[in-house]
Design an enzyme around this catalytic site. Structure first.
Site, short mmCIF file in Angstrom:
data_model
loop_
_atom_site.label_atom_id
_atom_site.label_comp_id
_atom_site.label_asym_id
_atom_site.label_seq_id
_atom_site.Cartn_x
_atom_site.Cartn_y
_atom_site.Cartn_z
N ALA A 32 0.83 -1.07 -0.24
CA ALA A 32 0.06 -0.37 -0.28
C ALA A 32 0.84 1.23 -0.31
O ALA A 32 0.69 2.19 -1.01
CB ALA A 32 -0.60 0.08 1.31
N LYS A 184 3.24 5.07 17.48
CA LYS A 184 2.36 5.28 17.24
C LYS A 184 1.31 4.15 17.31
O LYS A 184 -0.17 4.40 17.40
CB LYS A 184 1.97 6.94 17.20
N1 LIG Z 1 0.04 1.85 4.19
C1 LIG Z 1 0.52 3.61 5.07
O1 LIG Z 1 -0.94 3.67 4.89
C2 LIG Z 1 1.32 3.43 5.04
C3 LIG Z 1 2.24 5.19 6.09
C4 LIG Z 1 3.28 4.86 6.25
C5 LIG Z 1 4.17 4.17 6.46
N2 LIG Z 1 3.75 2.62 5.98
C6 LIG Z 1 4.96 1.60 7.01
O2 LIG Z 1 5.16 0.97 5.59
C7 LIG Z 1 6.11 -0.51 5.60
C8 LIG Z 1 4.34 -0.76 4.26
O3 LIG Z 1 3.40 -1.14 5.17
P1 LIG Z 1 2.18 -1.57 3.58
O4 LIG Z 1 1.41 -0.64 4.51
O5 LIG Z 1 3.13 -1.11 2.25
O6 LIG Z 1 2.20 -2.91 4.26
P2 LIG Z 1 1.66 -3.70 3.17
O7 LIG Z 1 0.16 -3.32 2.24
O8 LIG Z 1 1.48 -5.36 4.32
O9 LIG Z 1 2.85 -4.32 1.79
C9 LIG Z 1 4.29 -4.62 2.86
C10 LIG Z 1 5.05 -4.80 1.78
O10 LIG Z 1 5.84 -5.22 2.01
C11 LIG Z 1 7.40 -5.89 1.55
N3 LIG Z 1 7.17 -7.55 2.32
C12 LIG Z 1 6.81 -7.99 3.22
N4 LIG Z 1 8.31 -8.32 3.69
C13 LIG Z 1 9.11 -8.73 3.31
C14 LIG Z 1 10.11 -9.31 2.82
N5 LIG Z 1 11.13 -9.95 4.10
N6 LIG Z 1 11.05 -8.60 1.65
C15 LIG Z 1 10.93 -7.66 0.69
N7 LIG Z 1 10.12 -7.53 0.65
C16 LIG Z 1 9.18 -7.61 2.05
C17 LIG Z 1 5.46 -6.54 0.98
O11 LIG Z 1 6.03 -7.93 -0.76
P3 LIG Z 1 4.96 -8.95 -1.30
O12 LIG Z 1 3.78 -8.38 -1.40
O13 LIG Z 1 5.73 -9.35 -1.83
O14 LIG Z 1 5.01 -9.91 0.43
C18 LIG Z 1 4.69 -6.03 0.35
O15 LIG Z 1 4.76 -5.39 -0.68
C19 LIG Z 1 4.74 -0.47 6.94
O16 LIG Z 1 6.36 -0.23 7.97
C20 LIG Z 1 4.38 0.71 7.73
O17 LIG Z 1 3.98 1.19 8.72
C21 LIG Z 1 2.50 2.69 5.86
O1 LIG Z 2 -2.94 1.39 8.83
P1 LIG Z 2 -1.90 2.15 9.79
O2 LIG Z 2 -2.29 1.67 11.41
O3 LIG Z 2 -0.65 1.36 9.51
O4 LIG Z 2 -1.21 3.76 9.83
C1 LIG Z 2 -0.54 3.84 8.50
C2 LIG Z 2 0.58 4.91 8.99
O5 LIG Z 2 0.86 4.71 9.55
C3 LIG Z 2 -1.01 6.17 8.70
O6 LIG Z 2 0.01 7.49 8.96
#
Ligand SMILES: NC(=O)c1ccc[n+]([C@@H]2O[C@H](COP(=O)([O-])OP(=O)(O)OC[C@H]3O[C@@H](n4cnc5c(N)ncnc54)[C@H](OP(=O)(O)O)[C@@H]3O)[C@@H](O)[C@H]2O)c1
Ligand SMILES: O=P(O)(O)OC[C@H](O)CO
Length: 332
Positions: A32, A184
């Protein structure tokens, strides 16, 4: 209009000028947040590619020509990814941006510390703030922080990502910026429980407010600056994430309050809720180093199934009475 960083004596860079400074950006992770960050960079006219471990391109060629590499994968993969990048022979001029919000289970390091240890000669920048990806993808206005000890690198990332819909501030405190976003998540689980149990606005306000000294104690212990926690990457992200169902961490807590099993909640989410891992790592660190983290401790016990949501509330309400003043070296 795309502008440079804020001081009044700093001239505003006209959009036409900024367009000349476009970058080659590689985003690692097609989840995401990685997808949203790739779209943001692309819509600013940068040359963008996205790498995922499941995708067709190999990591080495994906990062070979990049000016900026943005890591947006889940915490569990960061350490291994850093090692993979090392063998990919990243150029030392490449700016590494980390957007992951978590702590390494083995070492308790933040992602920026992992990248700093692996790439001592590269500029490392943390991107963190109240950035729920669904709202960013819907092109709603948002602000964030790019934090680095390398002022020029932070300014470069600010310039590459800033747009009419995404306002970016720089900061000199990368550890503080990423700890705000990381800690958080544990509090958002607690607030999800609070709302799931329908405890009301007073309880929610008390929980969020009391979370601030708790986050500060951990932050100061890990070398962050106090004021960072009162900015976008701290208080800002705390408020956005505790606001409701767009947050996955909040939904974990809400589901637990409804009596659902953690595994079922995570399966239903189908994506990362970093607060679960962070709670475990944080409590290990708090136990080891004697840091009082009462809210995180109840979240941790709840996640392990040791207590019920109602018991967690009782345990917080019945703690020893004390003054409100926030002592960063408090013992309880
Ligand atoms: N979504 C938000 O609103 C948001 C905003 C700010 C920060 N974040 C932070 O960004 C990070 C990712 O969040 P997300 O929302 O993108 O999660 P997500 O939708 O669950 O995607 C996770 C990503 O990480 C990859 N991944 C997981 N394990 C891995 C590994 N061992 N090696 C390489 N790639 C790996 C996944 O690849 P696969 O698809 O191949 O499993 C996928 O591309 C988190 O730390 C989250 O807290 C998220
Ligand atoms: O969906 P969450 O709880 O991982 O929150 C996403 C981001 O960290 C918000 O800034």
């Amino acid at each position: 209009m795309v502008t440079s960083s804020a001081p009044s004596e700093t001239p505003i860079i006209p959009l036409s000028e900024a367009l000349k400074q476009m970058a080659r950006v590689t985003v690692l992770g097609a989840g995401a947040w990685g997808t949203a960050l790739a779209r943001l960079a692309l819509s600013n006219g940068n040359q963008v590619q996205i790498w995922s471990r499941r995708g067709p391109s190999d990591l080495k060629s994906a990062v070979a020509d990049a000016d900026i590499v943005v890591s947006a994968i889940s915490m569990k993969g960061v350490s291994a990814l850093a090692s993979q990048l090392q063998t990919a022979a990243l150029k030392t001029s490449t700016i590494l941006v980390t957007a992951t919000k978590g702590l390494d289970p083995e070492t308790t390091r933040t992602p920026s510390k992992i990248f700093r240890d692996t790439f001592p000669d590269n500029p490392i920048v943390v991107l963190s703030g109240p950035n729920l990806s669904k709202e960013i993808e819907a092109q709603l206005p948002a602000a964030t922080v790019v934090a680095s000890t390398d002022v020029d690198a932070a300014a470069r990332v600010q310039q590459v990502y800033s747009s009419e819909m995404f306002r970016i501030y720089t900061s000199p405190d990368p550890v503080g910026a990423e700890l705000g976003g990381t800690l958080k998540n544990v509090i958002a689980i607690a607030v999800g429980v609070c709302d799931g149990l329908k405890l009301g606005s007073n309880a929610k306000a008390a929980l969020i407010t009391r979370a601030i000294p708790e986050m500060l104690r951990v932050g100061v212990h890990m070398g962050a600056q106090v004021e960072t926690f009162y900015g976008l990457s701290g208080l800002g992200d705390l408020l956005a994430t505790c606001d409701g169902t767009l947050s996955r961490n909040y939904r974990v807590g809400y589901g637990l309050a409804q009596g659902k099993k953690l595994d079922d909640i995570l399966a239903e989410l189908g994506s990362t809720a970093e607060g679960v891992n962070t709670a475990h790592v944080l409590i290990d660190m708090a136990n080891r180093d004697g840091i009082p983290v009462p809210i995180a401790r109840q979240v941790h016990r709840l996640l392990r199934g040791v207590i019920t949501p109602q018991e967690a509330v009782g345990n917080l309400m019945e703690r020893q009475l004390k003054p409100e003043a926030c002592d960063l070296r408090a013992k309880n």
